[in-house]
Design a protein around this motif. Structure first.
Motif, PDB file in Angstrom:
ATOM      1  N   ILE A 194     -52.033 -19.526  -6.216  1.00  0.00           N
ATOM      2  CA  ILE A 194     -51.281 -20.559  -5.276  1.00  0.00           C
ATOM      3  C   ILE A 194     -49.742 -20.343  -6.150  1.00  0.00           C
ATOM      4  CG2 ILE A 194     -51.249 -22.653  -4.598  1.00  0.00           C
ATOM      5  CD1 ILE A 194     -54.316 -23.016  -4.707  1.00  0.00           C
ATOM      6  N   GLN A 195     -49.841 -20.621  -7.145  1.00  0.00           N
ATOM      7  CA  GLN A 195     -48.535 -20.772  -7.943  1.00  0.00           C
ATOM      8  C   GLN A 195     -47.549 -19.479  -7.614  1.00  0.00           C
ATOM      9  OE1 GLN A 195     -46.905 -23.337  -9.519  1.00  0.00           O
ATOM     10  NE2 GLN A 195     -45.102 -22.154  -9.691  1.00  0.00           N
ATOM     11  N   LEU A 196     -48.274 -18.286  -7.736  1.00  0.00           N
ATOM     12  CA  LEU A 196     -47.569 -16.863  -7.525  1.00  0.00           C
ATOM     13  C   LEU A 196     -47.241 -16.886  -6.104  1.00  0.00           C
ATOM     14  CD1 LEU A 196     -49.365 -14.753  -9.948  1.00  0.00           C
ATOM     15  CD2 LEU A 196     -46.858 -15.453 -10.139  1.00  0.00           C
ATOM     16  N   CYS A 242     -37.272  -9.801  -6.540  1.00  0.00           N
ATOM     17  CA  CYS A 242     -38.288 -10.024  -5.603  1.00  0.00           C
ATOM     18  C   CYS A 242     -39.211  -8.870  -5.877  1.00  0.00           C
ATOM     19  CB  CYS A 242     -37.403  -9.713  -4.169  1.00  0.00           C
ATOM     20  SG  CYS A 242     -38.569 -10.121  -2.934  1.00  0.00           S
ATOM     21  N   ALA A 243     -38.856  -7.602  -5.944  1.00  0.00           N
ATOM     22  CA  ALA A 243     -39.869  -6.642  -6.516  1.00  0.00           C
ATOM     23  C   ALA A 243     -40.737  -7.076  -7.597  1.00  0.00           C
ATOM     24  CB  ALA A 243     -39.472  -5.154  -6.775  1.00  0.00           C
ATOM     25  N   ALA A 244     -40.502  -7.550  -8.623  1.00  0.00           N
ATOM     26  CA  ALA A 244     -41.126  -8.180  -9.734  1.00  0.00           C
ATOM     27  C   ALA A 244     -42.206  -9.287  -9.297  1.00  0.00           C
ATOM     28  CB  ALA A 244     -40.374  -8.456 -10.805  1.00  0.00           C
ATOM     29  N   ALA A 245     -41.302 -10.239  -8.648  1.00  0.00           N
ATOM     30  CA  ALA A 245     -42.573 -11.313  -8.163  1.00  0.00           C
ATOM     31  C   ALA A 245     -43.524 -10.917  -7.348  1.00  0.00           C
ATOM     32  CB  ALA A 245     -41.458 -12.419  -7.286  1.00  0.00           C
ATOM     33  N   CYS A 246     -42.984 -10.109  -6.323  1.00  0.00           N
ATOM     34  CA  CYS A 246     -44.206  -9.268  -5.305  1.00  0.00           C
ATOM     35  C   CYS A 246     -45.331  -8.716  -6.258  1.00  0.00           C
ATOM     36  CB  CYS A 246     -43.530  -8.549  -4.404  1.00  0.00           C
ATOM     37  SG  CYS A 246     -42.538  -9.516  -3.016  1.00  0.00           S
ATOM     38  N   ASP A 247     -44.938  -7.834  -7.053  1.00  0.00           N
ATOM     39  CA  ASP A 247     -45.760  -7.096  -8.000  1.00  0.00           C
ATOM     40  C   ASP A 247     -46.673  -8.023  -8.461  1.00  0.00           C
ATOM     41  OD1 ASP A 247     -44.734  -4.507  -7.194  1.00  0.00           O
ATOM     42  OD2 ASP A 247     -43.691  -4.431  -8.890  1.00  0.00           O
ATOM     43  N   ALA A 258     -49.320  -7.179   1.515  1.00  0.00           N
ATOM     44  CA  ALA A 258     -47.905  -7.653   1.948  1.00  0.00           C
ATOM     45  C   ALA A 258     -47.046  -7.424   0.806  1.00  0.00           C
ATOM     46  CB  ALA A 258     -47.982  -8.932   2.848  1.00  0.00           C
ATOM     47  N   CYS A 259     -47.431  -7.988  -0.330  1.00  0.00           N
ATOM     48  CA  CYS A 259     -46.706  -8.158  -1.514  1.00  0.00           C
ATOM     49  C   CYS A 259     -46.406  -6.801  -1.993  1.00  0.00           C
ATOM     50  CB  CYS A 259     -47.213  -8.933  -2.708  1.00  0.00           C
ATOM     51  SG  CYS A 259     -47.325 -10.763  -2.257  1.00  0.00           S
ATOM     52  N   SER A 260     -47.217  -5.781  -1.910  1.00  0.00           N
ATOM     53  CA  SER A 260     -47.039  -4.308  -2.404  1.00  0.00           C
ATOM     54  C   SER A 260     -46.129  -3.810  -1.584  1.00  0.00           C
ATOM     55  CB  SER A 260     -48.329  -3.419  -2.430  1.00  0.00           C
ATOM     56  OG  SER A 260     -49.243  -4.078  -3.537  1.00  0.00           O
ATOM     57  N   LYS A 261     -46.187  -4.010  -0.155  1.00  0.00           N
ATOM     58  CA  LYS A 261     -45.216  -3.471   0.609  1.00  0.00           C
ATOM     59  C   LYS A 261     -43.705  -3.679   0.670  1.00  0.00           C
ATOM     60  CE  LYS A 261     -48.554  -2.236   4.193  1.00  0.00           C
ATOM     61  NZ  LYS A 261     -49.133  -2.463   5.375  1.00  0.00           N
ATOM     62  N   ASP A 307     -42.169  -2.483  -2.713  1.00  0.00           N
ATOM     63  CA  ASP A 307     -41.827  -0.910  -2.405  1.00  0.00           C
ATOM     64  C   ASP A 307     -40.625  -0.805  -1.615  1.00  0.00           C
ATOM     65  OD1 ASP A 307     -44.266  -0.174  -3.811  1.00  0.00           O
ATOM     66  OD2 ASP A 307     -45.336   0.523  -1.840  1.00  0.00           O
ATOM     67  N   ALA A 308     -40.523  -1.793  -0.828  1.00  0.00           N
ATOM     68  CA  ALA A 308     -39.229  -1.965  -0.027  1.00  0.00           C
ATOM     69  C   ALA A 308     -37.829  -2.432  -0.725  1.00  0.00           C
ATOM     70  CB  ALA A 308     -39.310  -3.091   1.281  1.00  0.00           C
ATOM     71  N   CYS A 309     -37.981  -3.353  -1.717  1.00  0.00           N
ATOM     72  CA  CYS A 309     -37.248  -3.850  -2.503  1.00  0.00           C
ATOM     73  C   CYS A 309     -36.858  -2.933  -3.543  1.00  0.00           C
ATOM     74  CB  CYS A 309     -37.539  -5.016  -3.310  1.00  0.00           C
ATOM     75  SG  CYS A 309     -37.446  -6.545  -1.944  1.00  0.00           S
ATOM     76  N   GLU A 310     -37.819  -1.990  -3.980  1.00  0.00           N
ATOM     77  CA  GLU A 310     -37.479  -1.066  -4.975  1.00  0.00           C
ATOM     78  C   GLU A 310     -36.496   0.037  -4.159  1.00  0.00           C
ATOM     79  OE1 GLU A 310     -41.216  -0.029  -6.615  1.00  0.00           O
ATOM     80  OE2 GLU A 310     -41.405  -1.699  -7.540  1.00  0.00           O
ATOM     81  N   VAL A 311     -36.551   0.294  -2.943  1.00  0.00           N
ATOM     82  CA  VAL A 311     -35.607   1.271  -2.449  1.00  0.00           C
ATOM     83  C   VAL A 311     -34.219   0.527  -2.399  1.00  0.00           C
ATOM     84  CG1 VAL A 311     -35.220   2.460  -0.324  1.00  0.00           C
ATOM     85  CG2 VAL A 311     -37.700   2.360  -0.985  1.00  0.00           C
TER      86      VAL A 311
END
Length: 109
Positions: free
Chosen positions: A41-43, A72-77, A97-100, A103-107
């Motif tokens: 929940i926190q994450l 954002c990429a780190a938080a999503c991971d 959704a977080c993985s996608k 990936d989008a943020c890393e680009v």
């Protein structure tokens, strides 16, 4: 091309991720063992907040886009990793959704 049009795919991934993270957090609170879902929940809530902020800054073509995309990429991971530990459909959907989004943020970086 600047702002929204330049970052369109990442903005869309961020907004989708934020919405799904909020749904996951809400759904986790309704689980019988919601106390065991505290980290999830926190994450979820942190990730949603960061995703919304990242999408907004990208739309503004902020000078901070690259930094926010990394955060954002780190938080999503982190959120994806936690959600993947749980079996409910909402957690599995959130992990995807977080993985996608990551990936989008890393680009963007």
């Amino acid at each position: 091309m600047t702002g929204y049009h330049l970052y369109k795919l990442c903005i869309e991934a961020c907004l989708t991720c934020a919405s799904i993270c909020q749904n996951c957090a809400s759904s986790c609170l309704k689980e019988e063992e919601s106390g065991m879902m505290a980290d999830c929940i926190q994450l979820n809530l942190e990730c949603a907040t960061i995703c919304y902020a990242t999408a907004q800054l990208m739309s503004l073509n902020s000078a901070r886009v690259s930094e926010m995309a990394r955060i954002c990429a780190a938080a999503c991971d982190a959120c994806a990793e936690e959600c993947a530990k749980h079996l409910p459909d909402h957690c599995i959907e959130c992990a995807d959704a977080c993985s996608k989004c990551a990936d989008a943020c890393e680009v963007v970086n």
